[in-house]
Design an enzyme around this catalytic site. Sequence first.
Site, PDB file in Angstrom:
ATOM      1  N   TYR A   1     -12.313  -2.153  -4.021  1.00  0.00           N
ATOM      2  CA  TYR A   1     -12.497  -2.927  -2.462  1.00  0.00           C
ATOM      3  C   TYR A   1     -14.152  -1.963  -2.659  1.00  0.00           C
ATOM      4  O   TYR A   1     -14.573  -1.627  -1.578  1.00  0.00           O
ATOM      5  CB  TYR A   1     -12.353  -1.419  -1.963  1.00  0.00           C
TER       6      TYR A   1
ATOM      7  N   GLU B   1      -9.417 -10.677  -7.450  1.00  0.00           N
ATOM      8  CA  GLU B   1      -8.801  -8.870  -7.878  1.00  0.00           C
ATOM      9  C   GLU B   1      -7.741  -9.695  -8.597  1.00  0.00           C
ATOM     10  O   GLU B   1      -6.874  -8.894  -8.836  1.00  0.00           O
ATOM     11  CB  GLU B   1      -8.534  -9.379  -6.007  1.00  0.00           C
TER      12      GLU B   1
ATOM     13  N   ASN C   1      -1.963  -0.008   6.971  1.00  0.00           N
ATOM     14  CA  ASN C   1      -1.544  -1.028   7.068  1.00  0.00           C
ATOM     15  C   ASN C   1      -0.501  -2.019   6.165  1.00  0.00           C
ATOM     16  O   ASN C   1      -0.567  -3.071   6.281  1.00  0.00           O
ATOM     17  CB  ASN C   1      -2.630  -2.102   7.602  1.00  0.00           C
TER      18      ASN C   1
ATOM     19  N   LYS D   1       0.876  -1.118   0.056  1.00  0.00           N
ATOM     20  CA  LYS D   1       0.055   0.308  -0.179  1.00  0.00           C
ATOM     21  C   LYS D   1       0.802   1.212  -0.084  1.00  0.00           C
ATOM     22  O   LYS D   1       2.323   1.107   0.082  1.00  0.00           O
ATOM     23  CB  LYS D   1      -0.870   0.023   1.114  1.00  0.00           C
TER      24      LYS D   1
ATOM     25  N   HIS E   1      -2.278  -5.428   1.999  1.00  0.00           N
ATOM     26  CA  HIS E   1      -3.484  -5.711   1.622  1.00  0.00           C
ATOM     27  C   HIS E   1      -3.820  -7.578   0.605  1.00  0.00           C
ATOM     28  O   HIS E   1      -2.467  -7.534   0.628  1.00  0.00           O
ATOM     29  CB  HIS E   1      -4.324  -5.504   0.465  1.00  0.00           C
TER      30      HIS E   1
HETATM   31  P1  CMP Z   1      -7.594  -4.056   3.826  1.00  0.00           P
HETATM   32  O1  CMP Z   1      -6.848  -6.041   4.262  1.00  0.00           O
HETATM   33  O2  CMP Z   1      -7.137  -3.883   2.609  1.00  0.00           O
HETATM   34  O3  CMP Z   1      -9.222  -4.813   2.819  1.00  0.00           O
HETATM   35  C1  CMP Z   1     -10.114  -3.016   3.689  1.00  0.00           C
HETATM   36  C2  CMP Z   1      -9.116  -2.321   4.408  1.00  0.00           C
HETATM   37  O4  CMP Z   1      -9.689  -1.175   5.013  1.00  0.00           O
HETATM   38  C3  CMP Z   1      -8.308  -2.513   5.591  1.00  0.00           C
HETATM   39  O5  CMP Z   1      -7.102  -3.923   4.473  1.00  0.00           O
HETATM   40  C4  CMP Z   1      -7.678  -1.357   6.312  1.00  0.00           C
HETATM   41  O6  CMP Z   1      -6.662  -1.178   5.894  1.00  0.00           O
HETATM   42  C5  CMP Z   1      -9.008  -0.592   5.946  1.00  0.00           C
HETATM   43  N1  CMP Z   1     -10.272   0.144   6.724  1.00  0.00           N
HETATM   44  C6  CMP Z   1      -9.339   1.224   7.364  1.00  0.00           C
HETATM   45  N2  CMP Z   1     -10.354   1.070   8.561  1.00  0.00           N
HETATM   46  C7  CMP Z   1     -10.757  -0.118   8.817  1.00  0.00           C
HETATM   47  C8  CMP Z   1     -11.572  -0.557  10.146  1.00  0.00           C
HETATM   48  N3  CMP Z   1     -11.923   0.304  10.838  1.00  0.00           N
HETATM   49  N4  CMP Z   1     -12.489  -1.795  10.326  1.00  0.00           N
HETATM   50  C9  CMP Z   1     -10.862  -3.064   9.077  1.00  0.00           C
HETATM   51  N5  CMP Z   1     -10.549  -2.104   8.064  1.00  0.00           N
HETATM   52  C10 CMP Z   1     -11.002  -1.062   7.961  1.00  0.00           C
END
Ligand code: CMP
Length: 140
Positions: A51, A128, A114, A11, A117
Amino acid sequence: MTQQRTLSILKPDATRRNLTGKINSLIEGAGLKIVAQKRLHLSKQQAEAFYAVHKERPFFGELVDFMISGPVVVQVLEGENAVQKNRDIMGATDPKKAEPHTIRAQFAESIEANSVHGSDSLENAKQEISFFFAGIEILP
Ligand code: CMP
């Protein structure tokens, strides 16, 4: 032995901090092979489409804004039980809950920024992967 493919995204917080090599080293160290990889700057429309499953969630707008805040690296990973293996090495979505030594425990800045993904099921992995890659771009 179940060979699988999964989609991984490094990311914008990871590309901004020049962490793609360190993260790739953890991926390869876990026995996963990077069989396709490209660096992209997603458009808003592309991030919203990728998403779409989260479009009703309260964090959707912020998630999209974050994912278009800089380049990402999209990858196809291949290996035994690749979907679960990649999720194991990523760690929990919230880095505060991630096991030590996981990618998110080591590198993530927050639940949103984070670092990585990974597809959450084999079915989603297929969707995906086809969102970002043509078959001809995947080279085992
Ligand atoms: P990802 O695995 O990319 O899938 C959805 C993303 O939403 C997740 O990682 C997080 O980075 C993001 N996200 C942001 N806020 C939240 C939240 N409160 N709970 C879960 N995912 C979140």
